[in-house]
Design a protein around this motif. Structure first.
Motif, mmCIF file in Angstrom:
data_model
loop_
_atom_site.group_PDB
_atom_site.id
_atom_site.type_symbol
_atom_site.label_atom_id
_atom_site.label_comp_id
_atom_site.label_asym_id
_atom_site.label_seq_id
_atom_site.Cartn_x
_atom_site.Cartn_y
_atom_site.Cartn_z
ATOM 1 N N TYR A 1 -3.186 -8.387 5.034
ATOM 2 C CA TYR A 1 -1.817 -8.744 5.407
ATOM 3 C C TYR A 1 -0.923 -7.500 5.415
ATOM 4 C CZ TYR A 1 2.514 -11.413 5.717
ATOM 5 O OH TYR A 1 3.728 -11.924 6.136
ATOM 6 N N MET A 2 -1.067 -6.660 4.405
ATOM 7 C CA MET A 2 -0.269 -5.435 4.362
ATOM 8 C C MET A 2 -0.571 -4.547 5.566
ATOM 9 S SD MET A 2 -0.012 -4.271 0.340
ATOM 10 C CE MET A 2 -1.789 -4.086 0.072
ATOM 11 N N LYS A 3 -1.826 -4.492 5.945
ATOM 12 C CA LYS A 3 -2.233 -3.684 7.099
ATOM 13 C C LYS A 3 -1.673 -4.257 8.390
ATOM 14 C CE LYS A 3 -6.413 -2.191 9.547
ATOM 15 N NZ LYS A 3 -7.907 -2.248 9.557
ATOM 16 N N ASP A 4 -1.762 -5.573 8.554
ATOM 17 C CA ASP A 4 -1.318 -6.213 9.792
ATOM 18 C C ASP A 4 0.189 -6.103 9.992
ATOM 19 O OD1 ASP A 4 -3.914 -6.918 10.349
ATOM 20 O OD2 ASP A 4 -3.705 -8.996 9.657
ATOM 21 N N TYR A 5 0.951 -6.181 8.900
ATOM 22 C CA TYR A 5 2.409 -6.222 9.006
ATOM 23 C C TYR A 5 3.081 -4.956 8.473
ATOM 24 C CZ TYR A 5 1.746 -11.091 10.247
ATOM 25 O OH TYR A 5 1.356 -12.248 10.883
ATOM 26 N N GLU A 6 2.285 -3.940 8.219
ATOM 27 C CA GLU A 6 2.793 -2.636 7.769
ATOM 28 C C GLU A 6 3.709 -2.792 6.555
ATOM 29 O OE1 GLU A 6 4.564 -0.772 11.165
ATOM 30 O OE2 GLU A 6 2.630 -0.371 12.122
ATOM 31 N N LEU A 7 3.221 -3.537 5.594
ATOM 32 C CA LEU A 7 3.936 -3.741 4.336
ATOM 33 C C LEU A 7 3.196 -3.037 3.209
ATOM 34 C CD1 LEU A 7 4.727 -7.557 4.668
ATOM 35 C CD2 LEU A 7 6.345 -5.684 4.946
ATOM 36 N N GLU A 8 3.886 -2.842 2.121
ATOM 37 C CA GLU A 8 3.241 -2.211 0.968
ATOM 38 C C GLU A 8 3.641 -2.969 -0.298
ATOM 39 O OE1 GLU A 8 2.532 2.173 -1.115
ATOM 40 O OE2 GLU A 8 3.815 1.972 0.671
ATOM 41 N N TYR A 9 2.708 -3.751 -0.798
ATOM 42 C CA TYR A 9 2.895 -4.432 -2.070
ATOM 43 C C TYR A 9 2.205 -3.636 -3.168
ATOM 44 C CZ TYR A 9 4.055 -8.572 0.772
ATOM 45 O OH TYR A 9 4.618 -9.440 1.660
ATOM 46 N N LYS A 10 2.578 -3.943 -4.392
ATOM 47 C CA LYS A 10 1.909 -3.344 -5.557
ATOM 48 C C LYS A 10 0.941 -4.380 -6.114
ATOM 49 C CE LYS A 10 4.541 -2.681 -9.109
ATOM 50 N NZ LYS A 10 5.557 -2.115 -10.018
ATOM 51 N N ILE A 11 -0.330 -4.026 -6.172
ATOM 52 C CA ILE A 11 -1.342 -4.943 -6.683
ATOM 53 C C ILE A 11 -1.595 -4.628 -8.159
ATOM 54 C CG2 ILE A 11 -3.759 -5.656 -6.514
ATOM 55 C CD1 ILE A 11 -3.627 -5.128 -3.525
ATOM 56 N N ILE A 12 -1.433 -5.649 -9.002
ATOM 57 C CA ILE A 12 -1.668 -5.474 -10.434
ATOM 58 C C ILE A 12 -3.137 -5.115 -10.659
ATOM 59 C CG2 ILE A 12 -1.558 -6.564 -12.707
ATOM 60 C CD1 ILE A 12 1.165 -6.079 -11.303
#
Length: 278
Positions: free
Chosen positions: A207-218
């Motif tokens: 999802y981050m790749k598809d929408y160019e987002l950057e979440y922090k994964i615990i």
């Protein structure tokens, strides 16, 4: 009499020749019939799944693709079956497979905790269930989720983990948003309706790749689970065992690694699981 004898001999030889030709022809036809049986499909398997990149989704041309799609084509193809993927209401998956409306459930479906609910194949790969938060969030561990809101897809392992809190690492959260449509989980996080989301790490990364987002994964995962293909407990065909054998063949000949590697880096990690240090 001699002439008659020659005629008899001639027709006798001709009859033998015709018989030989007929036997050869029959033998050839028999071989072709056998080949037709071997190459003909045994039927079509209806695979129940839903949209969940990178396991099952439509590409830019509208074609169904993903890890599970490619694995299903390869594995069932080896068993002599054609496949048809059918989009289902994920919450009704058990009802559908038990009613025979689909033949199996295949869609990043975790075995752990559901062993008695279905007839399962062996795990074809492993996945981490993780928590993700916004990049600027002060949440850095599972403990930091105390008093926060978490969005999950309904009927999934993350929902169960946060609602039951059987794992002592899971704190008491303020609220769990259980969403039927998994695509809504990510907007809940991005728009601030939820402080965190929980899902398969592979899906979050996609999802981050598809929408160019950057979440922090615990870093600390909720759970490492084996993914398998589920059949109804009433199914007597033994397809779960046949598929498990096909999976092992695919591991041995490298096709399993090749297919997973099309969608994920370091495919060996997903085939073998994670060690204690990871």
């Amino acid at each position: 009499m001699k002439i008659m004898g020659k005629k008899i001999a001639y027709f006798g030889a001709l009859a033998v020749l015709i018989l030989v030709v007929a036997l050869i022809a029959t033998g050839c036809n028999g071989k072709n019939d056998k080949d037709d049986v071997n190459t003909a499909t045994k039927g079509t398997i209806i695979v129940g799944s839903d949209d969940y990149p990178p396991f099952n989704y439509e590409d830019t041309n509208g074609n169904l693709t993903g890890i599970d799609v490619d694995l299903a084509k390869e594995a069932f193809g080896r068993l002599g079956y054609e496949i048809e993927f059918k989009a289902i209401d994920w919450e009704k998956k058990k009802e559908l497979v038990d009613a025979g409306k689909i033949d199996c459930i295949w869609g990043s479906f975790s075995i752990d905790g559901r062993e008695k609910d279905y007839k399962w194949t062996d795990a074809y790969m492993y996945s981490r269930q993780v928590v993700a938060v916004r990049k600027d969030s002060g949440i850095n561990s599972l403990t930091d989720l105390a008093g926060k809101t978490v969005a999950v897809q309904s009927t999934t392992k993350p929902e169960e983990i946060f609602l039951t809190r059987k794992d002592p690492r899971i704190p008491q959260v303020k609220e769990v948003f259980s969403l039927q449509n998994r695509e809504l989980v990510y907007p809940y996080l991005s728009e601030g309706y939820a402080d965190a989301i929980a899902a398969h790490e592979t899906s979050i990364i996609q999802y981050m790749k598809d929408y160019e987002l950057e979440y922090k994964i615990i870093e600390d995962p909720l759970q490492v689970v084996g993914l398998g293909v589920a059949f109804s407990k009433k199914d007597k065909r033994g397809l779960e065992k046949q598929l498990s054998e096909a999976f092992e063949e695919m591991r041995q000949d490298g096709s399993m690694k090749r297919i997973i590697g099309k969608y994920l880096e370091n495919p060996e990690k997903y085939m073998e699981g994670w060690n204690d240090e990871e």
